[in-house]
Design an enzyme around this catalytic site. Structure first.
Site, PDB file in Angstrom:
ATOM      1  N   ILE A 216       0.839  -1.204   0.000  1.00  0.00           N
ATOM      2  CA  ILE A 216       0.000   0.000   0.000  1.00  0.00           C
ATOM      3  C   ILE A 216       0.875   1.256   0.000  1.00  0.00           C
ATOM      4  O   ILE A 216       0.648   2.179  -0.793  1.00  0.00           O
ATOM      5  CB  ILE A 216      -0.980  -0.011   1.197  1.00  0.00           C
TER       6      ILE A 216
ATOM      7  N   ASP B 119      10.389   2.569   7.149  1.00  0.00           N
ATOM      8  CA  ASP B 119       9.951   1.170   7.217  1.00  0.00           C
ATOM      9  C   ASP B 119      10.995   0.413   8.024  1.00  0.00           C
ATOM     10  O   ASP B 119      12.145   0.839   8.138  1.00  0.00           O
ATOM     11  CB  ASP B 119       9.840   0.577   5.794  1.00  0.00           C
TER      12      ASP B 119
ATOM     13  N   ALA C 237      -4.450   2.516   8.289  1.00  0.00           N
ATOM     14  CA  ALA C 237      -3.839   1.202   8.585  1.00  0.00           C
ATOM     15  C   ALA C 237      -4.634   0.482   9.678  1.00  0.00           C
ATOM     16  O   ALA C 237      -5.519  -0.328   9.365  1.00  0.00           O
ATOM     17  CB  ALA C 237      -2.379   1.391   8.968  1.00  0.00           C
TER      18      ALA C 237
ATOM     19  N   ASP D 162      -9.577   6.383   8.934  1.00  0.00           N
ATOM     20  CA  ASP D 162     -10.456   5.327   8.408  1.00  0.00           C
ATOM     21  C   ASP D 162     -10.577   4.174   9.396  1.00  0.00           C
ATOM     22  O   ASP D 162     -11.482   3.359   9.281  1.00  0.00           O
ATOM     23  CB  ASP D 162      -9.883   4.814   7.078  1.00  0.00           C
TER      24      ASP D 162
ATOM     25  N   GLU E  45     -14.082  -0.432  16.751  1.00  0.00           N
ATOM     26  CA  GLU E  45     -14.968  -0.350  15.579  1.00  0.00           C
ATOM     27  C   GLU E  45     -16.164  -1.265  15.791  1.00  0.00           C
ATOM     28  O   GLU E  45     -15.974  -2.390  16.252  1.00  0.00           O
ATOM     29  CB  GLU E  45     -14.198  -0.770  14.317  1.00  0.00           C
TER      30      GLU E  45
ATOM     31  N   HIS F  35     -13.831   2.479   8.186  1.00  0.00           N
ATOM     32  CA  HIS F  35     -12.971   1.373   7.727  1.00  0.00           C
ATOM     33  C   HIS F  35     -13.353   0.921   6.304  1.00  0.00           C
ATOM     34  O   HIS F  35     -13.772  -0.217   6.088  1.00  0.00           O
ATOM     35  CB  HIS F  35     -13.017   0.188   8.713  1.00  0.00           C
ATOM     36  N   ILE F  36     -13.190   1.847   5.366  1.00  0.00           N
ATOM     37  CA  ILE F  36     -13.560   1.555   3.974  1.00  0.00           C
ATOM     38  C   ILE F  36     -12.356   1.566   3.047  1.00  0.00           C
ATOM     39  O   ILE F  36     -12.503   1.618   1.827  1.00  0.00           O
ATOM     40  CB  ILE F  36     -14.603   2.572   3.440  1.00  0.00           C
ATOM     41  N   GLY F  37     -11.141   1.521   3.636  1.00  0.00           N
ATOM     42  CA  GLY F  37      -9.926   1.597   2.814  1.00  0.00           C
ATOM     43  C   GLY F  37      -9.953   0.644   1.624  1.00  0.00           C
ATOM     44  O   GLY F  37      -9.657   1.009   0.493  1.00  0.00           O
ATOM     45  N   ALA F  38     -10.316  -0.588   1.892  1.00  0.00           N
ATOM     46  CA  ALA F  38     -10.320  -1.595   0.830  1.00  0.00           C
ATOM     47  C   ALA F  38     -11.722  -1.760   0.249  1.00  0.00           C
ATOM     48  O   ALA F  38     -11.976  -2.701  -0.507  1.00  0.00           O
ATOM     49  CB  ALA F  38      -9.829  -2.924   1.389  1.00  0.00           C
TER      50      ALA F  38
END
Ligand SMILES: NC(=O)c1ccc[n+]([C@@H]2O[C@H](COP(=O)([O-])OP(=O)(O)OC[C@H]3O[C@@H](n4cnc5c(N)ncnc54)[C@H](O)[C@@H]3O)[C@@H](O)[C@H]2O)c1
Length: 326
Positions: free
Chosen positions: A155, A174, A235, A260, A265, A283-286
């Site tokens: 991502i 990272d 994330a 998100d 949740e 939580h609609i990232g995907a």
């Protein structure tokens, strides 16, 4: 017949989509449509669990004596008891990369929305308030900004590509630093976390939630941000300390946050929801049809391969073979 339980909430068009992608020889039972007795029966005969965000507990795993694999439709596996599955010799697999485009596009959408206050102005314009000038001094272009990406996996890299198309300078942090040639090819520069937080105009988070990343961004880290910074968390909720973020936003220590994912949740009574400089999504990232098609396709492919004697792909809990006699 291969028996699969699909655990997440479904609506008629979601069932229709799953049924259209599902290979022949597979029956899918939809957990949300079952009563308690039917749930027990479904667990008793299930060969595979198919899950996005529903919590897969040790108890659920233990109640499924024939369970051969838990297949996640997505990447983050923090909702699955990986250790419990491992103890029983059950592989847990995910679908890496399958949702990178959708999450990256949401990230860019949030950035533009927060910079241009589209959500607020939409609401006000519809109410009859013509706020053509009010936000101009606090609105920004994406072009020319430094975008700090925390977590440079599938991502993070797609976010970098899209962000660069808007003319940003991308820096990243990272656990694993890329080879210099790869950094050059992608036109990105590595920075330690604190330095990235200080330098960036836009920060977006693309890490898994692990004991190491829990509250990675807390009061001390938020104090390093520029007052004009945007923080995007697509994330996992607990990577950012929400209490510290609320305080920082309230005191205008940063310009705004796109959130998100949440510590709990669905979100209940979260003070972040009261702030105008927070852009909140559930939580609609995907959450696109395109991603659903990709990840469900990958998931069913993996399931079918294991029924033909192949080892599962994309295993995340170290159990690489299927127990066919379960
Ligand atoms: N909002 C959503 O709907 C949504 C959808 C998909 C994924 N996600 C989240 O995004 C995360 C990233 O997804 P991805 O596909 O890019 O995963 P990925 O595995 O491709 O990349 C994750 C990156 O994080 C790095 N990393 C891991 N632990 C770290 C640490 N402690 N410190 C620094 N770096 C660390 C890894 O080295 C890797 O490069 C997922 O784990 C998931 O939690 C959210």
């Amino acid at each position: 017949m291969i028996k699969v339980i699909y655990f997440d909430k479904v609506f008629p068009d979601m069932v229709e989509l799953i049924e259209s992608i599902k290979p022949s020889g597979v029956t899918v039972t939809y957990w949300y449509t079952l009563n308690d007795k039917e749930k027990e029966q479904a667990l008793n005969s299930a060969d595979y669990f198919l899950v996005a965000l529903y919590k897969i507990t040790q108890e659920l795993i233990q109640k499924a004596p024939k369970l051969k694999m838990i297949q996640k439709t997505g990447v983050g596996v923090d909702n699955i008891d990986l250790a419990a599955a491992k103890t029983l010799g059950i592989p847990v697999a995910n679908t890496p990369g399958g949702n990178a485009t959708s999450v990256a596009e949401l990230t860019l959408g949030m950035i533009i929305n927060l910079y241009r206050k589209i959500n607020i102005l939409d609401r006000e314009t519809k109410k009859g308030n013509w706020m053509s000038w009010e936000f101009r001094p606090s609105s920004y272009e994406v072009k020319g900004k430094t975008h700090g990406i925390i977590g440079f996996g599938n991502i993070g890299r797609e976010v970098a590509r899209l962000s660069q198309a808007f003319g940003t300078n991308v820096i990243y942090y990272d656990l694993r630093r890329l080879e210099p040639a790869e950094e050059k090819r992608l036109n990105v520069t590595y920075h330690e976390l604190n330095e990235l937080l200080q330098k960036s105009d836009i920060i977006s988070i693309h890490l898994p939630l692990t004991p190491d990343t829990k509250n990675l961004i807390s009061e001390r880290e938020l104090a390093l941000l520029k007052p004009t910074a945007l923080l995007i968390n697509v994330a996992r909720g607990n990577i950012v300390d929400e209490v510290a973020l609320y305080r920082a936003l309230k005191e205008n220590k940063l310009l705004g946050a796109g959130i998100d994912v949440w510590s709990k949740e669905p979100v209940e009574d979260n003070p972040l929801l009261t702030l105008n400089n927070v852009l909140a999504t559930p939580h609609i990232g995907a959450g696109t049809r395109d991603t659903l098609q990709t990840v469900l396709g990958l998931a069913f492919e993996n399931i079918i391969a294991t029924t033909r004697g192949k080892n599962p792909r994309f295993v995340v809990n170290g159990v690489t073979t299927i127990q066919q006699n379960r």
